[in-house]
Design a protein around this motif. Structure first.
Motif, PDB file in Angstrom:
ATOM      1  N   TYR A   1      50.249  32.749  27.787  1.00 54.34           N
ATOM      2  CA  TYR A   1      49.847  34.145  27.705  1.00 54.34           C
ATOM      3  C   TYR A   1      49.350  34.606  29.082  1.00 54.34           C
ATOM      4  O   TYR A   1      48.477  33.972  29.673  1.00 54.34           O
ATOM      5  CB  TYR A   1      48.749  34.331  26.659  1.00 54.34           C
ATOM      6  N   GLY A   2      49.932  35.691  29.570  1.00 49.02           N
ATOM      7  CA  GLY A   2      49.597  36.189  30.894  1.00 49.02           C
ATOM      8  C   GLY A   2      48.498  37.229  30.844  1.00 49.02           C
ATOM      9  O   GLY A   2      48.585  38.202  30.092  1.00 49.02           O
ATOM     10  N   GLY A   3      47.462  37.019  31.640  1.00 53.22           N
ATOM     11  CA  GLY A   3      46.369  37.980  31.742  1.00 53.22           C
ATOM     12  C   GLY A   3      46.543  38.865  32.964  1.00 53.22           C
ATOM     13  O   GLY A   3      46.751  38.367  34.078  1.00 53.22           O
ATOM     14  N   THR A   4      46.477  40.178  32.771  1.00 51.90           N
ATOM     15  CA  THR A   4      46.572  41.085  33.917  1.00 51.90           C
ATOM     16  C   THR A   4      45.341  40.946  34.802  1.00 51.90           C
ATOM     17  O   THR A   4      44.234  40.644  34.339  1.00 51.90           O
ATOM     18  CB  THR A   4      46.725  42.540  33.454  1.00 51.90           C
ATOM     19  N   LEU A   5      45.538  41.160  36.113  1.00 51.04           N
ATOM     20  CA  LEU A   5      44.476  40.977  37.095  1.00 51.04           C
ATOM     21  C   LEU A   5      43.518  42.159  37.061  1.00 51.04           C
ATOM     22  O   LEU A   5      43.934  43.321  37.081  1.00 51.04           O
ATOM     23  CB  LEU A   5      45.076  40.827  38.493  1.00 51.04           C
ATOM     24  N   THR A   6      42.236  41.860  37.025  1.00 51.91           N
ATOM     25  CA  THR A   6      41.207  42.898  36.918  1.00 51.91           C
ATOM     26  C   THR A   6      40.966  43.566  38.272  1.00 51.91           C
ATOM     27  O   THR A   6      41.260  43.000  39.327  1.00 51.91           O
ATOM     28  CB  THR A   6      39.906  42.295  36.370  1.00 51.91           C
ATOM     29  N   PRO A   7      40.381  44.771  38.269  1.00 46.03           N
ATOM     30  CA  PRO A   7      40.219  45.536  39.511  1.00 46.03           C
ATOM     31  C   PRO A   7      39.191  44.925  40.467  1.00 46.03           C
ATOM     32  O   PRO A   7      38.275  44.208  40.049  1.00 46.03           O
ATOM     33  CB  PRO A   7      39.728  46.897  39.016  1.00 46.03           C
ATOM     34  N   PHE A   8      39.366  45.250  41.760  1.00 40.98           N
ATOM     35  CA  PHE A   8      38.385  44.860  42.770  1.00 40.98           C
ATOM     36  C   PHE A   8      38.116  46.002  43.750  1.00 40.98           C
ATOM     37  O   PHE A   8      37.650  45.777  44.868  1.00 40.98           O
ATOM     38  CB  PHE A   8      38.832  43.607  43.528  1.00 40.98           C
ATOM     39  N   GLY A   9      38.405  47.233  43.338  1.00 42.67           N
ATOM     40  CA  GLY A   9      38.147  48.388  44.195  1.00 42.67           C
ATOM     41  C   GLY A   9      36.679  48.490  44.561  1.00 42.67           C
ATOM     42  O   GLY A   9      35.815  48.423  43.692  1.00 42.67           O
TER      43      GLY A   9
ATOM     44  N   ALA B   1      38.680  45.993  31.442  1.00 41.48           N
ATOM     45  CA  ALA B   1      37.581  45.962  32.407  1.00 41.48           C
ATOM     46  C   ALA B   1      37.524  47.169  33.329  1.00 41.48           C
ATOM     47  O   ALA B   1      36.474  47.427  33.937  1.00 41.48           O
ATOM     48  CB  ALA B   1      37.692  44.694  33.255  1.00 41.48           C
ATOM     49  N   ARG B   2      38.608  47.939  33.452  1.00 39.24           N
ATOM     50  CA  ARG B   2      38.644  48.989  34.467  1.00 39.24           C
ATOM     51  C   ARG B   2      37.919  50.250  34.003  1.00 39.24           C
ATOM     52  O   ARG B   2      37.728  50.486  32.810  1.00 39.24           O
ATOM     53  CB  ARG B   2      40.083  49.321  34.828  1.00 39.24           C
ATOM     54  N   ASP B   3      37.550  51.040  34.985  1.00 37.18           N
ATOM     55  CA  ASP B   3      36.935  52.345  34.743  1.00 37.18           C
ATOM     56  C   ASP B   3      38.055  53.363  34.533  1.00 37.18           C
ATOM     57  O   ASP B   3      38.843  53.606  35.453  1.00 37.18           O
ATOM     58  CB  ASP B   3      36.077  52.724  35.955  1.00 37.18           C
ATOM     59  N   PRO B   4      38.177  53.973  33.364  1.00 43.06           N
ATOM     60  CA  PRO B   4      39.266  54.935  33.143  1.00 43.06           C
ATOM     61  C   PRO B   4      39.245  56.090  34.144  1.00 43.06           C
ATOM     62  O   PRO B   4      40.296  56.636  34.478  1.00 43.06           O
ATOM     63  CB  PRO B   4      39.009  55.433  31.714  1.00 43.06           C
ATOM     64  N   ALA B   5      38.057  56.439  34.631  1.00 45.30           N
ATOM     65  CA  ALA B   5      37.951  57.534  35.589  1.00 45.30           C
ATOM     66  C   ALA B   5      38.291  57.096  37.007  1.00 45.30           C
ATOM     67  O   ALA B   5      38.540  57.948  37.874  1.00 45.30           O
ATOM     68  CB  ALA B   5      36.534  58.115  35.561  1.00 45.30           C
ATOM     69  N   ALA B   6      38.304  55.790  37.262  1.00 47.17           N
ATOM     70  CA  ALA B   6      38.636  55.252  38.587  1.00 47.17           C
ATOM     71  C   ALA B   6      39.293  53.899  38.375  1.00 47.17           C
ATOM     72  O   ALA B   6      38.657  52.850  38.507  1.00 47.17           O
ATOM     73  CB  ALA B   6      37.385  55.122  39.445  1.00 47.17           C
ATOM     74  N   PRO B   7      40.577  53.870  38.007  1.00 44.96           N
ATOM     75  CA  PRO B   7      41.229  52.635  37.552  1.00 44.96           C
ATOM     76  C   PRO B   7      41.268  51.508  38.576  1.00 44.96           C
ATOM     77  O   PRO B   7      41.542  50.367  38.215  1.00 44.96           O
ATOM     78  CB  PRO B   7      42.648  53.107  37.200  1.00 44.96           C
ATOM     79  N   ARG B   8      41.014  51.822  39.852  1.00 49.30           N
ATOM     80  CA  ARG B   8      40.974  50.761  40.857  1.00 49.30           C
ATOM     81  C   ARG B   8      39.669  49.984  40.800  1.00 49.30           C
ATOM     82  O   ARG B   8      39.534  48.965  41.486  1.00 49.30           O
ATOM     83  CB  ARG B   8      41.132  51.347  42.266  1.00 49.30           C
ATOM     84  N   ARG B   9      38.714  50.456  40.001  1.00 51.10           N
ATOM     85  CA  ARG B   9      37.382  49.855  39.973  1.00 51.10           C
ATOM     86  C   ARG B   9      37.038  49.346  38.580  1.00 51.10           C
ATOM     87  O   ARG B   9      37.584  49.807  37.578  1.00 51.10           O
ATOM     88  CB  ARG B   9      36.323  50.870  40.410  1.00 51.10           C
ATOM     89  N   LEU B  10      36.116  48.427  38.542  1.00 51.58           N
ATOM     90  CA  LEU B  10      35.562  47.966  37.273  1.00 51.58           C
ATOM     91  C   LEU B  10      34.715  49.059  36.644  1.00 51.58           C
ATOM     92  O   LEU B  10      34.108  49.881  37.346  1.00 51.58           O
ATOM     93  CB  LEU B  10      34.689  46.725  37.494  1.00 51.58           C
TER      94      LEU B  10
ATOM     95  N   LEU C   1      33.711  43.020  41.807  1.00 52.62           N
ATOM     96  CA  LEU C   1      34.751  42.009  41.616  1.00 52.62           C
ATOM     97  C   LEU C   1      34.486  41.168  40.371  1.00 52.62           C
ATOM     98  O   LEU C   1      35.406  40.899  39.590  1.00 52.62           O
ATOM     99  CB  LEU C   1      34.819  41.090  42.854  1.00 52.62           C
ATOM    100  N   HIS C   2      33.222  40.791  40.196  1.00 51.88           N
ATOM    101  CA  HIS C   2      32.849  39.925  39.074  1.00 51.88           C
ATOM    102  C   HIS C   2      32.188  40.729  37.962  1.00 51.88           C
ATOM    103  O   HIS C   2      31.712  41.842  38.179  1.00 51.88           O
ATOM    104  CB  HIS C   2      31.917  38.809  39.555  1.00 51.88           C
TER     105      HIS C   2
END
Length: 381
Positions: free
Chosen positions: A294-302, A341-350, A360-361
């Motif tokens: 099962y592949g997990g998508t990579l979480t944001p680090f903006g 994990a991402r912020d819907p208002a800023a998808p590059r960020r957690l 990042l964490h």
């Protein structure tokens, strides 16, 4: 996951002195098992040791209060550990050893305490460990493997030499292996509370699901190249395929490959291509052993420094990789950790409520969110 101990993570003095480690000392460590069963055995590793590992005596016991990270054990619960009928083991360099089975029946999700005594110590500062234990261990002078308490114990938040507790589980139980980096290893979770997202997932599924969890992640780990510990491609056979009873594998790894590659468009295009090729290698090798992947998508680090870059080349690589994970059709299923994990208002960020603070964490609530993103149906049938 066994790895070479960095100098700053070695046992403190006097337990590391002039190249001698834990001479005449007891090491007491606690570990949470997921599966319950009728018997268990201890696995010790000297994979990265620079000298033979001379374990003089060992025991397994129940910790006081059933809690992780305590130095005391319940009186009368210590069971001596033997290796081929002997109370000691000399583990060769690069090798591991499995104990004889113990007649100790752990409950699902319970905590056990393992105590080791090294009379002569390991004659090298090249030591096998797992620094990111998120669990407190204890060091004490003398042989106290059967003692209820450790006098004047020194706490350290690392595991040394201990690679696994293997339980003879009920029929129908199978292993979920996890291949990952600090997100899966538990960075941001609460020390001694076992609230990493893999722990949260086990708690959510419940013992009746028959899913045992083998967390084979390490902070700083990468998929393609060595980082903190060997790269995932290099360690895959040892850390996943060699485990007993593996039926499923979740892969959540690649952020460190992107974040440590040069922040140029050509370099990031290349690392994205290489990550995709690495995922395909893992899938092929796992399927050859009848393991579903099962592949997990990579979480944001903006917003994270130094991973985020002003030009957005690393974010573009992350999006390329995630798009392939979601739409490539190679994984047996996709777990969208990015979306969780991402912020819907800023998808590059957690999402700020899940961010540990370094962008990042994840904090404990973030670990809960990742566990909640894994569909329970993936572990049935």
């Amino acid at each position: 996951m066994p790895q070479l101990t960095e100098p700053d993570n070695l046992p403190p003095a006097p337990y590391t002195t002039d190249g001698l480690v834990l001479a005449g000392s007891t090491l007491r460590q606690s570990v949470r098992v997921s599966a319950g069963g009728s018997r268990l055995r201890v696995r010790l590793s000297n994979t990265f040791g620079g000298a033979p590992l001379p374990v003089t005596a060992a025991s397994v016991a129940l910790p006081e209060g059933g809690r992780a990270g305590v130095s005391t054990i319940r009186p009368g619960t210590a069971r001596p550990v033997t290796f081929s009928g002997r109370p000691f083991a000399d583990v060769p360099v690069g090798a591991q050893v499995v104990s004889d089975p113990l007649d100790l029946a752990p409950e699902p999700g319970s905590v056990l305490t393992v105590s080791l005594h090294l009379a002569d110590g390991q004659t090298s500062e090249l030591v096998t460990s797992h620094p990111g234990s998120r669990t407190t261990s204890y060091l004490a002078a003398g042989d106290h493997v059967a003692a209820a308490d450790l006098p004047d114990a020194t706490p350290v938040d690392h595991w040394y030499f201990l690679s696994a507790l293997e339980v003879r589980a009920e029929p129908g139980t199978a292993v979920l292996a996890l291949l990952g980096d600090s997100l899966t290893d538990g960075r941001g979770s609460t020390t001694n509370h076992n609230d990493r997202w893999p722990d949260r997932l086990f708690d959510r599924l419940g013992p009746a699901a028959g899913v045992a969890v083998a967390n084979q992640a390490a902070g700083g780990n990468r998929l393609l190249n060595d980082g903190l510990g060997p790269g995932a491609l290099a360690r895959f056979d040892r850390d996943v395929l060699a485990l007993s009873g593996v039926r499923w594998l979740i892969v959540l790894e690649g952020v460190n490959d992107i974040g440590t590659a040069p922040a140029t468009r050509p370099a990031q295009r290349r690392v994205a291509e290489d990550l995709i090729a690495a995922y395909e290698q893992i899938i092929v090798r796992a399927h050859a052993h009848d393991v579903r992947v099962y592949g997990g998508t990579l979480t944001p680090f903006g917003g994270n420094l130094p991973y985020d870059d002003a030009e957005g080349h690393r974010e573009a690589a992350r999006q390329t990789v995630n798009d392939w994970i979601r739409r490539g059709g190679r994984f047996d299923a996709v777990i969208d950790f990015d979306r969780a994990a991402r912020d819907p208002a800023a998808p590059r960020r957690l999402l700020p409520a899940l961010d540990l603070g370094d962008h990042l964490h994840l904090n404990p609530e973030g670990h809960r969110a990742l566990a909640g993103a894994v569909p329970a149906r993936l572990f049935t049938g």
